[in-house]
Design an enzyme around this catalytic site. Structure first.
Site, short mmCIF file in Angstrom:
data_model
loop_
_atom_site.label_atom_id
_atom_site.label_comp_id
_atom_site.label_asym_id
_atom_site.label_seq_id
_atom_site.Cartn_x
_atom_site.Cartn_y
_atom_site.Cartn_z
N CYS A 98 -3.65 7.98 -3.09
CA CYS A 98 -2.88 7.24 -1.95
C CYS A 98 -1.96 8.51 -2.45
CB CYS A 98 -2.15 5.83 -2.94
SG CYS A 98 -1.54 4.90 -2.09
N ARG A 167 0.36 0.26 0.76
CA ARG A 167 1.16 1.13 1.20
C ARG A 167 0.96 2.45 1.32
NH1 ARG A 167 7.50 2.03 -1.44
NH2 ARG A 167 8.41 3.05 0.59
N HIS A 209 -7.17 3.36 -3.48
CA HIS A 209 -6.61 3.10 -4.75
C HIS A 209 -8.21 2.75 -5.28
CE1 HIS A 209 -2.35 3.64 -5.34
NE2 HIS A 209 -2.37 2.76 -4.46
N GLU A 211 -8.75 2.51 -8.78
CA GLU A 211 -9.11 2.58 -9.76
C GLU A 211 -8.48 1.40 -10.18
OE1 GLU A 211 -4.67 3.42 -8.37
OE2 GLU A 211 -6.96 3.96 -7.88
#
Length: 239
Positions: A98, A167, A209, A211
């Protein structure tokens, strides 16, 4: 700092051959450390890093998601940006997720195609991967979504896995011959699939993401693909 000192002492004494540092200036660094530690087990360790000295002593580095502008501000003030450039020059593995993808991209544009305001403010990115990336490609926070990752040929280890896009940027195009597209994602705002993951040399970029899910497939890919550890004991999901 004490935790990092303990890890580096262990490395010096030969207890760990591999140390994966996760840049802990902002963003979801704790989640990355937890997942990498699960995968590495006895083959190495993962730890938070914040200073140039800590960065230099790592075997590999993860630049996590968060706010890319904040990352630029803090990085320039604390000498971290220069340390990152030096680390990239060594050819050691780096993974940007990201915001990390944004700062590692060669060029940045806004969703309307204009030059990124971040470039206007800070002058340059780390420029390590030959891609053009769109900041906030899917809109602001309310435009966050989950999507299914697809590989162009369908044979990538995490084809079909879920990606969480918050985002998020999107990789608009590849501008280097040796950049490999690993995954795309479809979004209703765009007619064609957008690039969500690439690798070039020893660098991996993901616009999402990994994670934030319990699926360890992409962290496992980074460790096994770039750290020359072979196949590690299989653990598909976080406990």
């Amino acid at each position: 700092w004490l935790k990092f000192w303990w890890v580096m002492s262990a490395v010096h004494e030969g207890d760990h051959a591999v140390v994966v540092g996760v840049l802990a200036l902002q963003g979801a660094f704790v989640e990355h450390v937890k997942r990498l530690s699960t995968i590495l087990a006895d083959s190495g360790c993962a730890c938070e890093v914040r200073t140039p000295e800590q960065i230099r002593r790592c075997s590999a580095l993860v630049i996590p998601g968060g706010e890319s502008t904040t990352l630029c501000v803090v990085g320039q003030a604390d000498g971290v940006e220069q340390a990152l450039r030096e680390f990239l020059a060594t050819g050691k593995p780096v993974w940007g997720t990201c915001a990390g993808c944004i700062v590692l991209s060669k060029s940045l544009v806004e969703p309307n195609g204009t030059v990124s305001s971040q470039l206007k403010s800070f002058g340059r990115t780390l420029g390590a991967v030959d891609v053009e990336t769109i900041r906030n490609a899917f809109g602001r926070q309310l435009g966050s979504f989950e999507g299914t990752l697809k590989h162009p040929s369908g044979d990538q280890p995490w084809d079909g896995h879920k990606g969480i896009f918050i985002r998020a940027p999107a990789i608009k195009k590849v501008v280097g011959a040796d950049v490999e597209v690993l995954a795309t994602v479809q979004h209703p705002r765009f007619e064609d699939p957008l690039i969500a993951a690439v690798e070039q040399g020893s660098i991996l970029l993901t616009t999402f993401h990994p994670e934030l899910t319990d699926d360890l497939a992409i962290h496992r890919y980074f460790v096994e693909r770039f750290l020359d550890l072979g196949k590690l004991p299989k653990k598909a999901r976080l406990s």
